[in-house]
Design a protein around this motif. Sequence first.
Motif, short mmCIF file in Angstrom:
data_model
loop_
_atom_site.label_atom_id
_atom_site.label_comp_id
_atom_site.label_asym_id
_atom_site.label_seq_id
_atom_site.Cartn_x
_atom_site.Cartn_y
_atom_site.Cartn_z
N MET A 337 61.97 57.67 128.67
CA MET A 337 63.39 58.08 129.03
C MET A 337 64.20 57.95 127.89
N THR A 338 65.38 58.92 127.87
CA THR A 338 66.25 58.63 126.63
C THR A 338 67.21 57.92 126.74
N ALA A 339 67.99 57.21 125.83
CA ALA A 339 69.07 56.53 125.72
C ALA A 339 70.01 57.46 124.85
N THR A 340 70.88 58.21 125.24
CA THR A 340 71.41 59.23 124.24
C THR A 340 72.28 58.56 123.26
N SER A 341 73.08 57.59 123.46
CA SER A 341 73.92 57.12 122.24
C SER A 341 73.33 55.75 121.73
N GLY A 342 71.92 55.46 121.97
CA GLY A 342 71.32 54.26 121.41
C GLY A 342 70.92 54.40 119.86
N GLY A 343 70.81 53.12 119.09
CA GLY A 343 70.56 53.03 117.75
C GLY A 343 71.83 53.00 117.06
N PRO A 344 71.36 52.56 115.79
CA PRO A 344 72.64 52.29 114.67
C PRO A 344 73.32 53.36 114.44
N GLY A 348 70.67 58.41 119.67
CA GLY A 348 69.57 58.19 120.30
C GLY A 348 68.44 57.64 120.39
N GLN A 349 67.83 57.20 121.32
CA GLN A 349 66.72 56.31 121.58
C GLN A 349 65.71 57.13 122.57
N VAL A 350 64.23 56.75 122.45
CA VAL A 350 63.34 57.14 123.50
C VAL A 350 62.50 55.96 123.80
N PHE A 351 62.54 55.51 125.14
CA PHE A 351 61.87 54.34 125.44
C PHE A 351 60.50 54.80 126.29
N GLN A 372 58.68 49.95 125.93
CA GLN A 372 58.63 50.11 124.28
C GLN A 372 59.74 50.78 123.82
N LEU A 373 60.49 50.20 122.59
CA LEU A 373 61.32 51.47 121.83
C LEU A 373 60.45 52.37 121.27
N PHE A 374 60.20 53.65 121.73
CA PHE A 374 59.32 54.62 121.29
C PHE A 374 59.72 55.34 120.07
N ALA A 375 61.27 55.56 120.08
CA ALA A 375 61.75 56.42 118.92
C ALA A 375 63.11 55.98 118.83
N GLU A 376 63.64 56.00 117.78
CA GLU A 376 65.09 55.99 117.48
C GLU A 376 65.42 56.61 116.25
N SER A 377 66.57 57.41 116.51
CA SER A 377 67.14 58.27 115.39
C SER A 377 67.59 57.63 114.20
N VAL A 382 66.55 65.07 112.72
CA VAL A 382 65.19 64.80 113.37
C VAL A 382 65.72 64.59 114.89
N MET A 383 66.52 63.67 115.22
CA MET A 383 66.88 63.62 116.72
C MET A 383 68.37 63.26 116.60
N ASN A 384 68.95 64.19 117.50
CA ASN A 384 70.47 63.99 117.46
C ASN A 384 70.93 64.03 118.97
N MET A 385 71.05 62.71 119.65
CA MET A 385 71.45 62.71 121.04
C MET A 385 70.81 63.46 122.09
N VAL A 386 69.60 62.94 122.24
CA VAL A 386 68.87 63.58 123.25
C VAL A 386 68.96 63.39 124.37
#
Length: 469
Positions: A337-344, A348-351, A372-377, A382-386
């Motif tokens: 799942m995505t958290a579109t505005s997550g991270g510093p 975006g984040q991907v869980f 798991q915090l799978f990815a964080e921009s 690289v990743m912009n508001m997924v």
Amino acid sequence: MRLQRRDLLTGSAAAVAFAGLASSVQAQTAATEETYVNEVGGYGPLVRDPNRLLDLPEGFSYQVISQSGDTMDDGLFVPGQPDGMGCFDLGDGTVALVRNHELNGASGLHRNMGPGGFHQERIGQLDPAKGFDTYKDGRALPGGTTTVVYDLETRRTIRQHLSLAGTSTNCSGGRTPWNSWLSCEENLDTAAEADVTKSHGWVFDVPATATGLVDPVPLKAMGRFKHEAVCIDPRTGIAYQTEDQGDGLFYRFIPDTPGDLSKGRLQAMGWRDAPGADTRNHDARAWSTGDWREVTWIDMDDVEDPAGDLRLRGHAKGAALVARGEGIYWGDGELYMTATSGGPLRAGQVFRYVPSPAEGGRGEARRPGRLQLFAESADKRVMNMVDNLAVAPWGHLILCEDNYSTDVRNHIKGVTPEGKSYTIARNVFTGNSEFAGACFSPDGQVMFVNIMYPGVTFAIRGPWTSART
């Protein structure tokens, strides 16, 4: 703008694999956006589209198969704002694309982008009694779903029609194991607050085989909130739901009977060792990329939520905060799942969630599910508001961007099994609207995707499994 429905050669690429994404998303940088999207492997440089719509790698092509303003077989117009979408096998080489339209009933502009047309010239062809809700003047609200039947062999759109009517702000949703699309309202309008006659914020089930409007029955036991997307574990029938709020929650719905979402228990996720945790990493870092947390699930009450405060009550009980939960998709025994505005960077984040072996059962406390915090921009190139995401047939993760920028283009992104991120497609149309609804044909040869404005649905073909990694 009217587009010619013909094949246009350009290119696109696939992918994302799960192992290794977390480390690479933070590590990769590039001098400019152009350098990044053209030089990170995958299928090679993107080729400029002379039609200024989609840039794709050489060897790939796109076809416009439907667009807002087309006349459908029921005489209505294809509505604007296509968003989440699912692809279903109808047999004989045909598929049904059930497609959301994120049209807010309270918006004057969106009212004119609905199936009745800009001047409401065809609204009389839509029986308001067959929709969920109407304006106070009796006309059906503009949101809902359309169904596009497409022939994979002849590459023709066979027919398209309105399949759910009278809803509002149908954002994303998800496929069910019983071959239907769950369409989610990202809206909490009520008759007291807006020009509507009912409360909104529900999920609706739309069978893929429906040839006309379905009976719009809200699945109220699944909760009333700003729904974004849903996925179902086919093994248990449990539905997992995201909420598009900056201080939203992550929910699961345990049906009393698998396959029947009309009755059941709604719960919100919390961290087992930190009640009320904040997963967002905005101003203080609660966890790092690659970290896992054991979770607990908190029973929710008053889930039809007339006050619109379900998430606030859930957080007060210990549920974890999520930064705009949006896309969600079931993979191989786990979901993403995505958290579109997550991270510093709020980019975006991907869980990744792995359910308990006893998910929803009595043994769950001994062997809890894990998040798991799978990815964080750490780099917007690289990743912009997924937003929407999908798992490709070959096991890669497909990410749709929705960054609202007038300068940095929206892309479809992917990451290889080794953790290298690369670009699948770039929106070069005026307005830089979001990508949404990425999904694949049953044979894995075609990726379907929407651009919300000008309201276009594409079929993209190419050598999907030949990415250079």
